[in-house]
Enzyme design. Structure first.
Site, PDB file in Angstrom:
ATOM      1  N   GLU A  97      -5.389  -5.160  10.528  1.00  0.00           N
ATOM      2  CA  GLU A  97      -4.393  -4.116  10.731  1.00  0.00           C
ATOM      3  C   GLU A  97      -4.688  -3.365  12.024  1.00  0.00           C
ATOM      4  OE1 GLU A  97      -2.412  -2.998   6.791  1.00  0.00           O
ATOM      5  OE2 GLU A  97      -4.125  -1.683   7.052  1.00  0.00           O
ATOM      6  N   HIS A 116      -9.507   0.891   4.810  1.00  0.00           N
ATOM      7  CA  HIS A 116      -8.226   1.076   5.515  1.00  0.00           C
ATOM      8  C   HIS A 116      -8.456   1.985   6.721  1.00  0.00           C
ATOM      9  CE1 HIS A 116      -4.134   2.420   6.355  1.00  0.00           C
ATOM     10  NE2 HIS A 116      -3.743   1.314   5.743  1.00  0.00           N
ATOM     11  N   ASN A 175       0.870  -1.177   0.000  1.00  0.00           N
ATOM     12  CA  ASN A 175       0.000   0.000   0.000  1.00  0.00           C
ATOM     13  C   ASN A 175       0.907   1.228   0.000  1.00  0.00           C
ATOM     14  OD1 ASN A 175      -1.808   2.044   0.513  1.00  0.00           O
ATOM     15  ND2 ASN A 175      -2.307   1.391   2.608  1.00  0.00           N
ATOM     16  N   SER A 228       3.450  -2.303  10.324  1.00  0.00           N
ATOM     17  CA  SER A 228       4.906  -2.313  10.523  1.00  0.00           C
ATOM     18  C   SER A 228       5.558  -3.639  10.156  1.00  0.00           C
ATOM     19  CB  SER A 228       5.241  -1.894  11.964  1.00  0.00           C
ATOM     20  OG  SER A 228       4.760  -0.594  12.221  1.00  0.00           O
ATOM     21  N   LYS A 244       0.111   4.237  -0.299  1.00  0.00           N
ATOM     22  CA  LYS A 244      -0.577   5.402   0.279  1.00  0.00           C
ATOM     23  C   LYS A 244      -0.353   6.636  -0.615  1.00  0.00           C
ATOM     24  CE  LYS A 244       0.024   3.381   4.805  1.00  0.00           C
ATOM     25  NZ  LYS A 244      -0.039   3.576   6.225  1.00  0.00           N
ATOM     26  N   GLU A 301      -6.892   4.412   7.840  1.00  0.00           N
ATOM     27  CA  GLU A 301      -6.747   5.855   7.592  1.00  0.00           C
ATOM     28  C   GLU A 301      -8.023   6.423   6.975  1.00  0.00           C
ATOM     29  OE1 GLU A 301      -3.036   5.475   5.524  1.00  0.00           O
ATOM     30  OE2 GLU A 301      -2.116   4.889   7.423  1.00  0.00           O
ATOM     31  N   GLY A 335       2.322   2.134  10.682  1.00  0.00           N
ATOM     32  CA  GLY A 335       3.246   3.260  10.514  1.00  0.00           C
ATOM     33  C   GLY A 335       3.949   3.674  11.791  1.00  0.00           C
TER      34      GLY A 335
END
Ligand code: PEP
Length: 253
Positions: free
Chosen positions: A167, A95, A9, A213, A11, A97, A173
């Protein structure tokens, strides 16, 4: 046996030149298909450049989001048919985010998942708890709620097209990876939810990726867990060395 699936991904990162170079390097290294599925998910605006750079390699193309209508007056949005037109096979939906920064709800995600499948895309549907939810022992209930809200309204034939990505938000991240035991526990819970809602055969065949991560140094022990079938990789997918290291590490277990 579930075939491993590693997806990158990207992003909202990289320039067009960087995206082209990265895809070209990955394609050169992965011209002969390893024993796993691989996809990269660049920003919308680089999909065509990346598709061309990937050429005939075994790397599939995915998008990071879509709007759940085939066309129409939806300014600024991108439809599933447009993604197919650009050569996408996959689309990441839900996702964290998008859930937490853009405010996407389970209902909206479910609408996108249904529409992606109807158009012929394979969705990678993300679920995961925040740090506060984990610390207050709500992980299992949050995962169940997201599964029920975003996925389990699908019928069996639709569900076959889905990959789930677990996730944990606190691991995305941050450099903090879930331990193999922590990840495995949630993956096993998800498989039980699938078995209860659908059946054992479907629960045994759906792939569940871990994301948060993932690096070349931790992927092998994650993949050694019986219910972890691959990885959705953010930061470490932005450099060929680390993404290729993850692909190799995933096959090493
Ligand atoms: C992600 O955003 O899907 C992700 C897993 O990011 P990272 O690997 O950087 O934690």
């Amino acid at each position: 046996m579930r075939r491993p699936f590693i997806a990158g991904n990207w992003k909202m990162n990289l320039s067009r030149d960087d995206a082209q170079s990265l895809a070209t390097e990955l394609a050169a290294e992965l011209s002969a298909a390893p024993d796993c599925d691989i996809a990269v998910c660049p920003p919308f605006v680089y999909l065509e450049t990346v598709r061309t750079a990937l050429g005939e390699s075994c790397i599939a193309l995915g998008a990071q989001n879509m709007y759940p209508q085939p066309s129409g007056a939806f300014t600024g949005e991108t439809s599933p048919t447009m993604l197919l037109d650009l050569g996408c096979q996959y689309v990441i939906l839900g996702h964290s985010e998008r859930r937490h920064i853009l405010g996407e709800t389970d209902d909206q995600i479910f609408g996108k998942v249904t529409s992606a499948i109807a158009a012929g895309l394979k969705p990678i549907v993300c679920v995961g708890e925040t740090l506060e939810e984990r610390q207050s022992d709500q992980t299992a209930s949050v995962i169940q709620q997201q599964f029920e809200g975003s996925i389990s309204g699908l019928d069996e034939s639709q569900f076959e097209k889905v990959t789930i990505a677990y996730e944990p938000v606190w691991a995305i991240g941050t450099g903090e990876v879930a331990t193999p035991d922590q990840a495995e526990a949630v993956h096993a819970d998800l498989r039980t939810l699938i078995q209860t809602r659908y059946n054992t055969q479907l629960a045994d065949s759906v792939r569940i990726q871990y994301g948060g991560s993932v690096k070349p140094g931790n992927v092998t022990e994650l993949m050694a867990q019986p219910n972890i079938d691959g990885a959705l990789v953010g930061g470490a997918s932005l450099a060929a060395d680390s993404f290729l290291g993850i692909v190799r590490g995933a096959l090493d277990h």
